[in-house]
Design a protein around this motif. Sequence first.
Motif, PDB file in Angstrom:
ATOM      1  N   ASP A 125       0.836  -1.211   0.000  1.00 18.45           N
ATOM      2  CA  ASP A 125       0.000   0.000   0.000  1.00 18.45           C
ATOM      3  C   ASP A 125       0.870   1.261   0.000  1.00 18.45           C
ATOM      4  OD1 ASP A 125      -2.235  -1.600  -0.070  1.00 18.45           O
ATOM      5  OD2 ASP A 125      -2.628  -1.469   2.081  1.00 18.45           O
ATOM      6  N   ASP A 126       0.584   2.195   0.878  1.00 16.70           N
ATOM      7  CA  ASP A 126       1.318   3.467   0.906  1.00 16.70           C
ATOM      8  C   ASP A 126       2.563   3.427   1.797  1.00 16.70           C
ATOM      9  OD1 ASP A 126      -0.449   4.746  -0.823  1.00 16.70           O
ATOM     10  OD2 ASP A 126      -1.760   5.394   0.813  1.00 16.70           O
ATOM     11  N   TYR A 127       2.883   2.258   2.324  1.00 15.22           N
ATOM     12  CA  TYR A 127       4.038   2.147   3.208  1.00 15.22           C
ATOM     13  C   TYR A 127       5.320   2.052   2.399  1.00 15.22           C
ATOM     14  CZ  TYR A 127       0.287   1.186   6.440  1.00 15.22           C
ATOM     15  OH  TYR A 127      -0.870   1.276   7.162  1.00 15.22           O
ATOM     16  N   GLU A 128       6.394   2.512   2.998  1.00 15.42           N
ATOM     17  CA  GLU A 128       7.684   2.483   2.312  1.00 15.42           C
ATOM     18  C   GLU A 128       8.128   1.041   2.074  1.00 15.42           C
ATOM     19  OE1 GLU A 128      10.647   2.914   6.147  1.00 15.42           O
ATOM     20  OE2 GLU A 128       9.848   4.718   5.244  1.00 15.42           O
ATOM     21  N   PRO A 129       9.057   0.846   1.120  1.00 17.09           N
ATOM     22  CA  PRO A 129       9.572  -0.507   0.884  1.00 17.09           C
ATOM     23  C   PRO A 129      10.242  -1.046   2.157  1.00 17.09           C
ATOM     24  CG  PRO A 129      10.276   0.989  -0.853  1.00 17.09           C
ATOM     25  CD  PRO A 129       9.642   1.824   0.220  1.00 17.09           C
ATOM     26  N   CYS A 130      10.236  -2.344   2.303  1.00 13.58           N
ATOM     27  CA  CYS A 130      10.902  -2.939   3.460  1.00 13.58           C
ATOM     28  C   CYS A 130      12.411  -2.705   3.348  1.00 13.58           C
ATOM     29  CB  CYS A 130      10.615  -4.434   3.527  1.00 13.58           C
ATOM     30  SG  CYS A 130       8.885  -4.810   3.897  1.00 13.58           S
ATOM     31  N   PRO A 131      13.066  -2.441   4.478  1.00 13.74           N
ATOM     32  CA  PRO A 131      14.509  -2.175   4.438  1.00 13.74           C
ATOM     33  C   PRO A 131      15.309  -3.447   4.164  1.00 13.74           C
ATOM     34  CG  PRO A 131      13.770  -2.280   6.704  1.00 13.74           C
ATOM     35  CD  PRO A 131      12.537  -2.378   5.842  1.00 13.74           C
ATOM     36  N   LYS A 132      16.509  -3.237   3.674  1.00 14.87           N
ATOM     37  CA  LYS A 132      17.435  -4.337   3.444  1.00 14.87           C
ATOM     38  C   LYS A 132      17.843  -4.912   4.796  1.00 14.87           C
ATOM     39  CE  LYS A 132      21.694  -5.222   0.906  1.00 14.87           C
ATOM     40  NZ  LYS A 132      22.715  -4.596   0.045  1.00 14.87           N
ATOM     41  N   SER A 133      17.951  -6.211   4.862  1.00 19.27           N
ATOM     42  CA  SER A 133      18.388  -6.856   6.100  1.00 19.27           C
ATOM     43  C   SER A 133      19.382  -7.950   5.747  1.00 19.27           C
ATOM     44  CB  SER A 133      17.193  -7.421   6.857  1.00 19.27           C
ATOM     45  OG  SER A 133      16.543  -8.411   6.093  1.00 19.27           O
ATOM     46  N   PHE A 134      20.027  -8.480   6.765  1.00 22.58           N
ATOM     47  CA  PHE A 134      21.067  -9.481   6.560  1.00 22.58           C
ATOM     48  C   PHE A 134      20.896 -10.640   7.526  1.00 22.58           C
ATOM     49  CE2 PHE A 134      22.877  -5.500   5.127  1.00 22.58           C
ATOM     50  CZ  PHE A 134      23.482  -5.841   3.936  1.00 22.58           C
TER      51      PHE A 134
END
Length: 141
Positions: free
Chosen positions: A60-69
């Motif tokens: 929806d209008d939420y930002e993309p999920c952040p990169k994680s490791f």
Amino acid sequence: AVRKRMAYYEDLGCSPTPANNCDRKNCFFDETCLWAIPRRGGLGCWAAGISEACRFCGFDDYEPCPKSFDCEGVCRAWTLEQSAWCSKNYGADCPKPQREGATEPEEQQPSGDVGFGPWREKPAASRWVTWGSGDQSGWPW
């Protein structure tokens, strides 16, 4: 430190690694939701009512999920980006390598140049990483 942080995130209901555990929608632990004025006006914070620090992402209008490791395995094989992320989020500190002739960034050389060991030609791109740096004063560990 790693187990303590993992247990904290598990109790909280979200972690720095995005997952679909907030009413089957993606969310992640975002310390900025705890700021007096949250980033992006707090959009996505309190994901599914789980915690103030859980933020929706990737739909929806939420930002993309952040990169994680993945912070398991031999830390010496991690990239600098992965090492910094794992240190900040899980306290998974990997001892920095010791090379003969290498110097710490703050150490002054006789010429007055800041020392970077064998990497002195490109100091901005090759500085030692100070693991665990950054403001973590609001965190419970």
